[in-house]
Design an enzyme around this catalytic site. Structure first.
Site, PDB file in Angstrom:
ATOM      1  N   HIS A 172       2.487  -3.364  -0.969  1.00 50.28           N
ATOM      2  CA  HIS A 172       1.349  -2.911  -0.170  1.00 50.28           C
ATOM      3  C   HIS A 172       1.212  -3.851   1.019  1.00 50.28           C
ATOM      4  O   HIS A 172       1.577  -5.021   0.927  1.00 50.28           O
ATOM      5  CB  HIS A 172       0.070  -2.933  -1.009  1.00 50.28           C
ATOM      6  CG  HIS A 172       0.106  -2.039  -2.212  1.00 50.28           C
ATOM      7  ND1 HIS A 172      -0.117  -2.502  -3.491  1.00 50.28           N
ATOM      8  CD2 HIS A 172       0.355  -0.718  -2.331  1.00 50.28           C
ATOM      9  CE1 HIS A 172      -0.022  -1.496  -4.340  1.00 50.28           C
ATOM     10  NE2 HIS A 172       0.263  -0.397  -3.663  1.00 50.28           N
ATOM     11  N   THR A 218       1.218  -8.003  -0.489  1.00 54.67           N
ATOM     12  CA  THR A 218       0.064  -8.016  -1.389  1.00 54.67           C
ATOM     13  C   THR A 218       0.501  -8.533  -2.762  1.00 54.67           C
ATOM     14  O   THR A 218      -0.219  -8.393  -3.735  1.00 54.67           O
ATOM     15  CB  THR A 218      -0.549  -6.606  -1.496  1.00 54.67           C
ATOM     16  OG1 THR A 218      -0.608  -6.023  -0.174  1.00 54.67           O
ATOM     17  CG2 THR A 218      -1.971  -6.634  -2.031  1.00 54.67           C
ATOM     18  N   TRP A 219       1.696  -9.107  -2.829  1.00 58.78           N
ATOM     19  CA  TRP A 219       2.255  -9.648  -4.084  1.00 58.78           C
ATOM     20  C   TRP A 219       2.437  -8.546  -5.121  1.00 58.78           C
ATOM     21  O   TRP A 219       2.325  -8.784  -6.319  1.00 58.78           O
ATOM     22  CB  TRP A 219       1.374 -10.783  -4.629  1.00 58.78           C
ATOM     23  CG  TRP A 219       1.066 -11.834  -3.616  1.00 58.78           C
ATOM     24  CD1 TRP A 219       1.866 -12.881  -3.243  1.00 58.78           C
ATOM     25  CD2 TRP A 219      -0.114 -11.940  -2.806  1.00 58.78           C
ATOM     26  NE1 TRP A 219       1.257 -13.622  -2.257  1.00 58.78           N
ATOM     27  CE2 TRP A 219       0.040 -13.069  -1.969  1.00 58.78           C
ATOM     28  CE3 TRP A 219      -1.284 -11.193  -2.706  1.00 58.78           C
ATOM     29  CZ2 TRP A 219      -0.933 -13.476  -1.053  1.00 58.78           C
ATOM     30  CZ3 TRP A 219      -2.250 -11.584  -1.790  1.00 58.78           C
ATOM     31  CH2 TRP A 219      -2.066 -12.708  -0.991  1.00 58.78           C
ATOM     32  N   HIS A 220       2.770  -7.338  -4.642  1.00 59.73           N
ATOM     33  CA  HIS A 220       2.871  -6.167  -5.518  1.00 59.73           C
ATOM     34  C   HIS A 220       4.265  -5.550  -5.419  1.00 59.73           C
ATOM     35  O   HIS A 220       4.419  -4.352  -5.218  1.00 59.73           O
ATOM     36  CB  HIS A 220       1.813  -5.117  -5.139  1.00 59.73           C
ATOM     37  CG  HIS A 220       0.412  -5.576  -5.317  1.00 59.73           C
ATOM     38  ND1 HIS A 220      -0.664  -4.919  -4.743  1.00 59.73           N
ATOM     39  CD2 HIS A 220      -0.111  -6.618  -6.007  1.00 59.73           C
ATOM     40  CE1 HIS A 220      -1.774  -5.549  -5.068  1.00 59.73           C
ATOM     41  NE2 HIS A 220      -1.466  -6.585  -5.834  1.00 59.73           N
ATOM     42  N   SER A 221       5.294  -6.349  -5.577  1.00 60.14           N
ATOM     43  CA  SER A 221       6.670  -5.866  -5.434  1.00 60.14           C
ATOM     44  C   SER A 221       7.065  -5.006  -6.636  1.00 60.14           C
ATOM     45  O   SER A 221       6.951  -5.436  -7.786  1.00 60.14           O
ATOM     46  CB  SER A 221       7.622  -7.056  -5.321  1.00 60.14           C
ATOM     47  OG  SER A 221       7.310  -7.857  -4.205  1.00 60.14           O
TER      48      SER A 221
END
Length: 614
Positions: free
Chosen positions: A322, A541-544
């Site tokens: 994100h 957003t650290w949402h890989s």
């Protein structure tokens, strides 16, 4: 480093199941299986350290300083420079500890839209992965401490979810502004009820409301089974590859991360799996392990000098995240800001830590993100995003009213990119796009070396639709901020470089504007400045997720609906890399869903009793 040798490996310890990686999903799956059958010999190989009772992990508010002053509990992945980011090379952290992201994240409790999971089944053909199947598993996993008026929350699961109990006047001000200012969207008592969005409300956290502790999967699925000597965790061990005999996974090769991470040459070890290998190393680690094992695209493997054993060109493709912003504002002296805790000295932090130790309350039991909205644009707002967003809206969002275009949350601290901003009280308005159009890819780049920089492209803002989403979000968020009681102006270096004389120019202020004040009118030049600002500053957003996608093989899939890697026996992938499409949420909840579902699938496959679907 060892060469690719898939047969005639030396004798090694034999386990029933080996997990390659000990992240959020792996802990859930391994914990459920061990609980159901304590005789199972299970090995978890985790590259990072243990987190058991470590204050940087169990005390929630320490997440920010841990990320700002990174330790070994993060891996930082540097992408290629991108024209879409004005030549910047984005840096994307991932958790590197037992519990993975659940041990280091912002503890934000966000659940995907029900239609996100329904798409996994209907669009991508993954039977058993719809919201009807996953919501019961998520209820099983949680204890929703605020209580609920709907049937989507759990009451007796291991993961505790709570609301903050005070020190949240920034959040309260945001909700007050929403009620008075935004007449198109109303309030809700549950932002995360799966089936709707576009309402304002309190935001829950993965924090135990009784103890004030972080609620992570390591402590609640693994460490609570310390009595089980058959459940073994080896920390600081990095897996090089899966060992295959013919087309069957029979074990893994790994090295000491303590030696390798410090530049030494570590002698490799072998662990054997008699029943199953589960790759659960995340969106970066899982495709890398597969490729080093000879599973992937011919071109990638040839470039790395690795013989191809299974042709799976989807490995490492479909990278998703994100696009996130934390836009900073100066706060009043009475603001319940977390800046002193986040940016304070050890001595300044000590009283908060002591209060937490005594009764589990105070700022140390907070995450600073206590309200917000999963937002969709109005008809008028859509017109301002035309034509770039027209196709995406019509084909993806219009008929899925539970999908948010952006998520917006006030954050009770400064989180900008300028360390020279003086210490004071601040707040930020955070926003991130729920479903960016742009995707990237990640591949190995140096043969069997597990420490080499990866060939990584984020894809951030490659598509014009993603840029106009953020432009709309910036304008909307700013109107909220400047009406909030704590507003004392913009942190000017953290905003777009508007031209001199622009009516949108950032400035300090002595008080907020009146609720009825007209919105800022932005010129085309101002819009260009906002777009440049986002290209210059937008972050992960650290949402890989997504790089071992659960799709049909001929559509770039890597695993099937039973999580089996195509073309290989006794090898599964279970982590957020399997997501075939994005989820409009922080990804911890999805990691839990995948973990619970994987445990159920594996138990069915191996004939293990006691793992239920709800």
């Amino acid at each position: 480093m060892s060469s690719v040798q898939q047969e005639n490996e030396p004798e090694a310890t034999v386990y029933d199941i080996i997990f390659v990686g000990g992240g959020a999903t792996a802990c859930v799956t391994a914990g459920r299986l061990a609980e159901a059958d304590p005789s199972l010999k299970i090995l978890i190989l985790e590259a990072g350290p243990h987190t058991r009772e470590v204050q940087e992990h169990i005390q929630p508010a320490r997440y920010f300083s841990s990320l700002a002053l990174p330790t070994e509990t993060f891996t930082f992945h540097k992408a290629k420079p991108s024209d879409a980011l004005l030549g910047r090379a984005a840096i994307v952290p991932s958790g590197r500890a037992l519990g993975g992201g659940s041990s280091v994240n912002f503890t934000v409790y966000t659940r995907a839209a029900a239609s996100d999971y329904d798409d996994w089944e209907k669009v991508y053909g993954n039977k058993g992965w719809s919201s009807d199947h996953l919501i019961p598993l998520l209820k099983k996993a949680e204890t929703y401490q605020p209580g609920s008026n709907n049937a989507t929350h759990g009451t007796s699961g291991p993961i505790k979810v709570s609301m903050a109990k005070g020190n949240i006047n920034i959040s309260e001000s945001f909700l007050s502004v929403a009620e008075s200012y935004d007449k198109d969207r109303g309030p809700t008592d549950d932002l995360n009820a799966f089936y709707s969005c576009n309402k304002y409300g309190r935001w829950a956290r993965y924090i135990d409301g009784d103890s004030g502790r972080r609620s992570d999967t390591a402590h609640h699925y693994i460490y609570n089974q310390g009595y089980n000597t058959n459940l073994k965790v080896l920390d600081r061990q990095r897996v090089i590859r899966v060992i295959l005999q013919g087309s069957k996974a029979v074990g893994v090769e790994y090295v000491s991360d303590v030696v390798g991470r410090n530049g030494g040459v570590a002698e490799s070890s072998i662990a054997r799996a008699s029943r199953l290998v589960v790759v659960s190393a995340g969106a970066f680690g899982s495709p890398a392990v597969l490729e080093r094992s000879g599973i992937g695209a011919a071109e990638v493997l040839k470039r790395n000098g690795i013989p191809q054993l299974v042709d799976l060109p989807g490995v490492g493709e479909n990278y998703m995240d994100h696009n996130c912003m934390f836009v900073p504002y100066v706060a009043s002296d009475d603001a319940d800001s977390m800046d002193q805790l986040f940016r304070g000295t050890k001595e300044e932090i000590a009283p908060y830590a002591q209060q937490w130790l005594q009764d589990g309350i105070g700022l140390m039991a907070q995450n600073g993100l206590d309200s917000g909205i999963k937002m969709r644009p109005t008809k008028a707002e859509l017109a301002t995003m035309s034509p770039e967003f027209d196709h995406r809206w019509a084909t993806y969002f219009e008929n899925a009213p539970d999908k948010p275009v952006v998520l917006v949350l006030p954050f009770a601290a400064y989180a900008g990119q300028h360390p020279d901003v003086p210490r004071a009280k601040y707040f930020s308005i955070a926003y991130f796009s729920g479903y960016p159009v742009s995707v990237g890819r990640v591949h190995i780049n140096a043969g069997l070396d597990p420490y080499a920089k990866m060939d990584f492209e984020t894809g951030f803002l490659n598509e014009a639709a993603d840029v106009v989403i953020l432009r709309w979000a910036y304008k909307k968020a700013r109107e909220f901020a400047r009406r909030m009681n704590q507003y004392r102006g913009e942190v000017i270096v953290g905003h777009p470089n508007f031209a001199e004389g622009s009516r949108a120019a950032s400035q300090l202020a002595s008080k907020p504007v009146d609720i009825s004040t007209s919105d800022i009118v932005y010129s085309e030049e101002d819009d260009a400045a906002i777009d440049e600002y986002h290209r210059r500053t937008v972050e992960t957003t650290w949402h890989s997720i997504g790089t071992c996608a659960m799709k049909p093989r001929d559509q770039g899939g890597v695993v099937d609906e039973r999580l089996n890697v195509y073309g290989v026996q006794n090898l599964k992938v279970a982590d957020c890399s399997i997501t075939p499409a994005n989820v409009g949420a922080n990804t911890y909840n999805t990691a839990i869903a995948i973990g619970e579902k994987a445990a159920f699938i594996i138990a069915e496959d191996l004939g293990i009793k006691g793992v239920t679907a709800a």
